[in-house]
Enzyme design. Structure first.
Site, PDB file in Angstrom:
ATOM      1  N   THR A 189       0.989  -1.176   0.096  1.00  0.00           N
ATOM      2  CA  THR A 189      -0.018  -0.127  -0.123  1.00  0.00           C
ATOM      3  C   THR A 189       0.863   1.309   0.123  1.00  0.00           C
ATOM      4  O   THR A 189       1.979   1.270   0.463  1.00  0.00           O
ATOM      5  CB  THR A 189      -0.971   0.110   1.194  1.00  0.00           C
ATOM      6  N   GLY A 190       0.313   2.395  -0.515  1.00  0.00           N
ATOM      7  CA  GLY A 190       1.013   3.512  -0.115  1.00  0.00           C
ATOM      8  C   GLY A 190       0.219   4.370   0.727  1.00  0.00           C
ATOM      9  O   GLY A 190       0.723   5.673   1.025  1.00  0.00           O
ATOM     10  N   GLY A 202      -1.480   5.277   6.800  1.00  0.00           N
ATOM     11  CA  GLY A 202      -2.680   5.124   7.813  1.00  0.00           C
ATOM     12  C   GLY A 202      -2.791   3.398   8.159  1.00  0.00           C
ATOM     13  O   GLY A 202      -2.609   3.049   9.073  1.00  0.00           O
ATOM     14  N   LYS A 203      -2.660   2.812   6.708  1.00  0.00           N
ATOM     15  CA  LYS A 203      -2.803   1.378   6.923  1.00  0.00           C
ATOM     16  C   LYS A 203      -1.483   0.756   7.606  1.00  0.00           C
ATOM     17  O   LYS A 203      -1.506  -0.214   8.263  1.00  0.00           O
ATOM     18  CB  LYS A 203      -3.041   0.723   5.508  1.00  0.00           C
ATOM     19  N   ASP A 235      -6.964  -5.217   1.362  1.00  0.00           N
ATOM     20  CA  ASP A 235      -7.987  -4.551   0.575  1.00  0.00           C
ATOM     21  C   ASP A 235      -9.144  -4.422   1.535  1.00  0.00           C
ATOM     22  O   ASP A 235      -9.683  -5.477   1.984  1.00  0.00           O
ATOM     23  CB  ASP A 235      -8.226  -5.297  -0.723  1.00  0.00           C
ATOM     24  N   SER A 236      -9.431  -3.301   1.801  1.00  0.00           N
ATOM     25  CA  SER A 236     -10.588  -3.164   2.627  1.00  0.00           C
ATOM     26  C   SER A 236     -11.511  -2.117   2.048  1.00  0.00           C
ATOM     27  O   SER A 236     -11.345  -1.034   1.188  1.00  0.00           O
ATOM     28  CB  SER A 236     -10.304  -2.763   4.020  1.00  0.00           C
ATOM     29  N   PHE A 248      -9.431   7.442  10.147  1.00  0.00           N
ATOM     30  CA  PHE A 248      -9.254   7.946   8.781  1.00  0.00           C
ATOM     31  C   PHE A 248     -10.287   7.382   7.851  1.00  0.00           C
ATOM     32  O   PHE A 248     -11.155   6.615   8.252  1.00  0.00           O
ATOM     33  CB  PHE A 248      -7.584   7.678   8.118  1.00  0.00           C
ATOM     34  N   TYR A 284     -13.389   6.450   6.218  1.00  0.00           N
ATOM     35  CA  TYR A 284     -15.078   6.785   6.274  1.00  0.00           C
ATOM     36  C   TYR A 284     -15.319   6.896   8.068  1.00  0.00           C
ATOM     37  O   TYR A 284     -16.496   6.612   8.464  1.00  0.00           O
ATOM     38  CB  TYR A 284     -15.921   5.824   5.935  1.00  0.00           C
TER      39      TYR A 284
END
Length: 192
Positions: free
Chosen positions: A8-9, A12-13, A67-68, A146, A148
């Site tokens: 991921t970029g 936060g993840k 992936d969420s 972060f 939603y």
């Protein structure tokens, strides 16, 4: 200490994943911006597999992908796998979703998190999917998290994700559920 690339970029993840994976002693790093894996899957799990496998193959390193996204029942599951691309910013995504739900009383939703770990050859060795049921608020609440988080309400806790402490979110979120399922499998793996 093995290095595992987070496919991921999104910092936060990465930060959230580090909390879950700390006990394993892995050093996590973001994927290089130059590596762009197309998310052509039709499910969260398919996209997690594509990202983990693609990054692992490109770098010849272990890679983990998440992936969420958010699925809203009244919108036929939208934004779904397009959650991050629903609008250009977190605020715009929230505004669009609230506008689309205007006048709708039934606001059931769920966050889904699919996780996949690929070995340096790109083979998926472990995967899982976690779900957190909830509903969409009429307006944002809270300042944490972060995406939603300010409009996703968990009735069992009486809070939005953005109102929860990091520890509460870690325990109850879709990502927390997925990692709780994944950790026993990961602890049995010896990364080389």
């Amino acid at each position: 200490m093995p290095t595992v690339v987070v496919a991921t970029g999104n910092p936060g993840k990465l930060k959230e994943m580090q909390v879950y994976l700390d006990a394993l002693g892995w050093e996590l790093q973001l994927k290089p911006d130059a590596i762009d894996i197309k998310e052509t899957g039709t499910t969260f799990l398919e996209n997690a597999r594509l990202k983990a496998s693609g990054v692992a193959q490109a770098l010849g390193q272990w890679a983990i992908a998440d992936d969420s996204g958010l699925q809203v029942k009244a919108l036929g599951g939208a934004p779904g796998i397009y959650s991050a691309r629903y609008a250009p910013s977190d605020r715009a995504r929230i505004d669009r979703l609230l506008q689309e739900l205007e006048g709708i009383d039934h606001r059931q939703a769920q966050f889904v998190c699919a996780l996949a770990l690929a070995n340096p050859a790109g083979q998926i060795v472990v995967e899982t999917e976690g779900i957190c049921p909830g509903e969409i608020l009429l307006a944002p609440r809270g300042t944490g998290g972060f995406g939603y988080d300010p409009i996703f309400y968990v009735p069992a806790l009486g809070q939005s994700f953005a109102e929860m402490s990091p520890q509460q979110k870690e325990q109850h979120s879709h990502r927390g559920v997925a990692f709780n399922q994944l950790m026993p499998k990961l602890q049995q793996l010896a990364l080389e």
